[in-house]
Write a protein that holds these residues in place. Structure first.
Motif, short mmCIF file in Angstrom:
data_model
loop_
_atom_site.label_atom_id
_atom_site.label_comp_id
_atom_site.label_asym_id
_atom_site.label_seq_id
_atom_site.Cartn_x
_atom_site.Cartn_y
_atom_site.Cartn_z
N ARG A 14 0.87 -1.26 -0.11
CA ARG A 14 0.06 0.18 0.07
C ARG A 14 0.86 1.05 0.12
NH1 ARG A 14 -2.22 4.31 0.14
NH2 ARG A 14 -4.63 4.65 0.68
N ARG A 15 1.86 1.27 0.89
CA ARG A 15 2.88 2.52 0.92
C ARG A 15 3.77 2.52 -0.42
NH1 ARG A 15 3.35 7.39 2.54
NH2 ARG A 15 5.78 8.03 2.55
N GLU A 16 4.12 1.39 -0.77
CA GLU A 16 5.10 1.26 -1.96
C GLU A 16 4.76 1.68 -3.23
OE1 GLU A 16 8.26 1.24 -2.03
OE2 GLU A 16 9.03 0.22 -0.31
N SER A 17 3.37 1.07 -3.73
CA SER A 17 2.81 1.37 -4.87
C SER A 17 1.41 1.79 -4.97
CB SER A 17 3.07 0.08 -5.80
OG SER A 17 2.30 -0.90 -5.31
N ALA A 18 0.68 1.50 -3.87
CA ALA A 18 -0.80 1.58 -3.92
C ALA A 18 -1.35 0.66 -4.94
CB ALA A 18 -1.26 3.31 -4.18
N PHE A 19 -0.74 -0.52 -4.92
CA PHE A 19 -1.17 -1.66 -5.78
C PHE A 19 -1.23 -1.53 -7.16
CE2 PHE A 19 -3.47 -1.68 -1.47
CZ PHE A 19 -2.86 -2.95 -1.13
N SER A 20 -0.27 -0.65 -7.73
CA SER A 20 -0.03 -0.44 -9.19
C SER A 20 1.20 -1.50 -9.64
CB SER A 20 0.39 0.76 -9.50
OG SER A 20 0.99 1.21 -10.79
N GLU A 21 0.65 -2.48 -10.36
CA GLU A 21 1.70 -3.51 -10.50
C GLU A 21 2.83 -3.30 -11.51
OE1 GLU A 21 -0.29 -7.30 -11.57
OE2 GLU A 21 -2.40 -6.78 -10.82
N ASP A 22 2.68 -2.10 -12.40
CA ASP A 22 3.56 -2.08 -13.74
C ASP A 22 4.53 -0.62 -13.25
OD1 ASP A 22 1.69 -0.31 -14.10
OD2 ASP A 22 1.73 -0.61 -15.90
N ILE A 23 4.14 -0.16 -11.89
CA ILE A 23 5.00 0.99 -11.61
C ILE A 23 6.45 1.09 -11.55
CG2 ILE A 23 4.74 1.01 -9.07
CD1 ILE A 23 4.07 3.88 -8.98
N ARG A 24 7.26 1.86 -11.97
CA ARG A 24 8.53 1.95 -12.07
C ARG A 24 9.16 3.30 -11.57
NH1 ARG A 24 12.89 -0.39 -16.06
NH2 ARG A 24 14.77 -0.16 -15.21
N SER A 25 9.70 3.34 -10.36
CA SER A 25 10.24 4.56 -9.80
C SER A 25 11.47 5.19 -10.35
CB SER A 25 10.71 4.21 -8.39
OG SER A 25 12.07 3.73 -8.13
N PRO A 26 11.71 6.59 -10.12
CA PRO A 26 12.82 7.09 -11.03
C PRO A 26 14.19 6.52 -10.63
CG PRO A 26 11.23 8.76 -10.08
CD PRO A 26 10.82 7.35 -9.21
N VAL A 27 14.32 5.77 -9.46
CA VAL A 27 15.49 5.20 -9.27
C VAL A 27 15.46 3.71 -9.71
CG1 VAL A 27 16.15 6.61 -7.27
CG2 VAL A 27 14.91 4.42 -7.00
N GLY A 28 14.50 3.21 -10.39
CA GLY A 28 14.44 1.91 -10.82
C GLY A 28 13.52 0.75 -10.21
N ALA A 29 13.20 1.25 -9.17
CA ALA A 29 12.38 0.07 -8.19
C ALA A 29 11.06 -0.27 -8.97
CB ALA A 29 11.80 0.60 -6.91
N VAL A 30 10.73 -1.72 -8.99
CA VAL A 30 9.67 -2.13 -9.75
C VAL A 30 8.50 -2.65 -9.01
CG1 VAL A 30 9.13 -3.74 -12.03
CG2 VAL A 30 11.49 -2.19 -11.63
N GLY A 31 7.45 -2.48 -9.61
CA GLY A 31 5.92 -3.39 -9.29
C GLY A 31 5.47 -3.11 -7.86
N LEU A 32 4.84 -3.92 -7.46
CA LEU A 32 3.94 -3.84 -6.34
C LEU A 32 4.62 -3.37 -4.92
CD1 LEU A 32 1.37 -6.83 -6.83
CD2 LEU A 32 0.94 -4.25 -6.80
N MET A 33 5.72 -4.28 -4.89
CA MET A 33 6.58 -4.08 -3.84
C MET A 33 7.81 -2.97 -3.84
SD MET A 33 5.75 -7.75 -1.44
CE MET A 33 6.49 -6.80 -0.10
N GLN A 34 7.74 -2.63 -5.12
CA GLN A 34 9.04 -1.59 -5.60
C GLN A 34 10.40 -2.27 -5.24
OE1 GLN A 34 8.59 2.06 -6.92
NE2 GLN A 34 7.56 0.31 -7.89
N LEU A 35 10.64 -3.31 -5.89
CA LEU A 35 11.83 -4.23 -5.53
C LEU A 35 12.86 -3.45 -6.59
CD1 LEU A 35 10.55 -7.55 -5.47
CD2 LEU A 35 11.94 -6.41 -3.56
N MET A 36 14.14 -3.17 -6.01
CA MET A 36 15.02 -2.97 -6.90
C MET A 36 15.73 -4.15 -7.76
SD MET A 36 15.85 0.36 -6.95
CE MET A 36 17.42 0.59 -7.36
#
Length: 293
Positions: free
Chosen positions: A142-164
């Motif tokens: 909920r905090r990392e992505s608000a349940f967006s599966e395909d989101i990618r952060s500016p530093v490259g973290a990916v997905g629901l749990m924003q994994l590098m």
């Protein structure tokens, strides 16, 4: 007397500090749910062509284009219809957009819409496999992505749990997942599997201290290790408010708050913060693999 008046007022709210105060006063937590009234949503599809396009784009699995339509819609929608839009988005399993719509409407009290529990099967399976609380997994997502599966952060973290990707590959090697690409991490099942395993890894490193593992998930283990008191211990709430990174300080409080709410929604009971926030010191670091990225 003045402090008790402040405490009693704050304990009626639903947030991290309110939960801490409820612990101090030995009072139950207040979640104050106020669901959005059931509304007819069919008229919205006729009124807003973006919704018609979103339906078609979801049908052909073009999530990025659908997301752009949502952004455009929320820029121009009648503010009195934002809650109805949130209900419709939830019905379409567009949880990120439902959360965004409620936030834009400044409605913070429909807990079912603000704290949905999608992907329940992989969450429960991986939480059980890694012996961690599924509410914690949901709180992180909920905090990392608000349940967006395909989101990618500016530093490259990916997905629901924003994994590098580098961290995901490291954890993947430890649990026998050989292929870890951006495409793989964008899939909910894979992301939850690796993210849950990483939470287990961090829990092991910090002797199951949820506060330290949560902070480390955001800022990295090396930074968290450097923030620990060199001598003695510090109460966990004081340690959290002494974290030098504003982002991590805010992140830890939010995850603890969200985890408490998800636990209440999933189990009809919750863990008190005082029970998951023991004092913090050097004794919380256990020996772990030094090659961690």
């Amino acid at each position: 007397k003045e402090a008790n008046e402040l405490y009693n007022s704050l304990a009626k709210q639903r947030n991290y500090y309110a939960f801490l105060v409820a612990d101090k006063l030995d009072k139950p937590y207040q979640f104050n749910p106020n669901p959005v009234k059931t509304v007819e949503t069919k008229y919205l599809i006729k009124k807003y062509p973006e919704l018609q396009r979103i339906q078609e784009l979801m049908a052909v699995n073009w999530p990025l284009s659908a997301k752009r339509e949502w952004y455009h819609l929320l820029q121009r929608v009648d503010k009195n219809e934002l809650q109805a839009i949130a209900v419709l988005a939830n019905q379409w399993e567009q949880y990120t957009q439902s959360i965004r719509s409620l936030a834009k409407a400044k409605n913070w009290h429909d807990l079912t819409l603000r704290f949905p529990t999608p992907h329940k099967e992989p969450v429960m399976q991986n939480a059980d496999k890694n012996k961690i609380d599924p509410a914690w997994v949901y709180g992180m997502m909920r905090r990392e992505s608000a349940f967006s599966e395909d989101i990618r952060s500016p530093v490259g973290a990916v997905g629901l749990m924003q994994l590098m990707p580098k961290t995901a590959k490291y954890i993947g090697n430890k649990i026998g997942v050989k292929k870890v690409s951006y495409k793989d991490l964008s899939k909910a099942k894979n992301n939850i599997e690796l993210g849950s395993a990483y939470l287990r890894y961090l829990s092991n490193k910090y002797d199951n201290h949820k506060v330290l593992a949560t902070a480390s998930y955001n800022a990295g283990p090396n930074r968290v290790d450097s923030w620990l008191p060199q001598k003695g211990t510090l109460p966990a709430d004081q340690w959290i408010d002494s974290i030098p990174f504003t982002e991590t300080r805010t992140y830890v409080k939010a995850v603890l708050e969200y985890t408490t709410i998800f636990k209440s929604l999933l189990n009809k009971k919750y863990d008190r913060l005082k029970d998951v926030m023991p004092p913090i010191g050097q004794q919380n670091i256990l020996k772990t693999d030094p090659k961690h990225p």
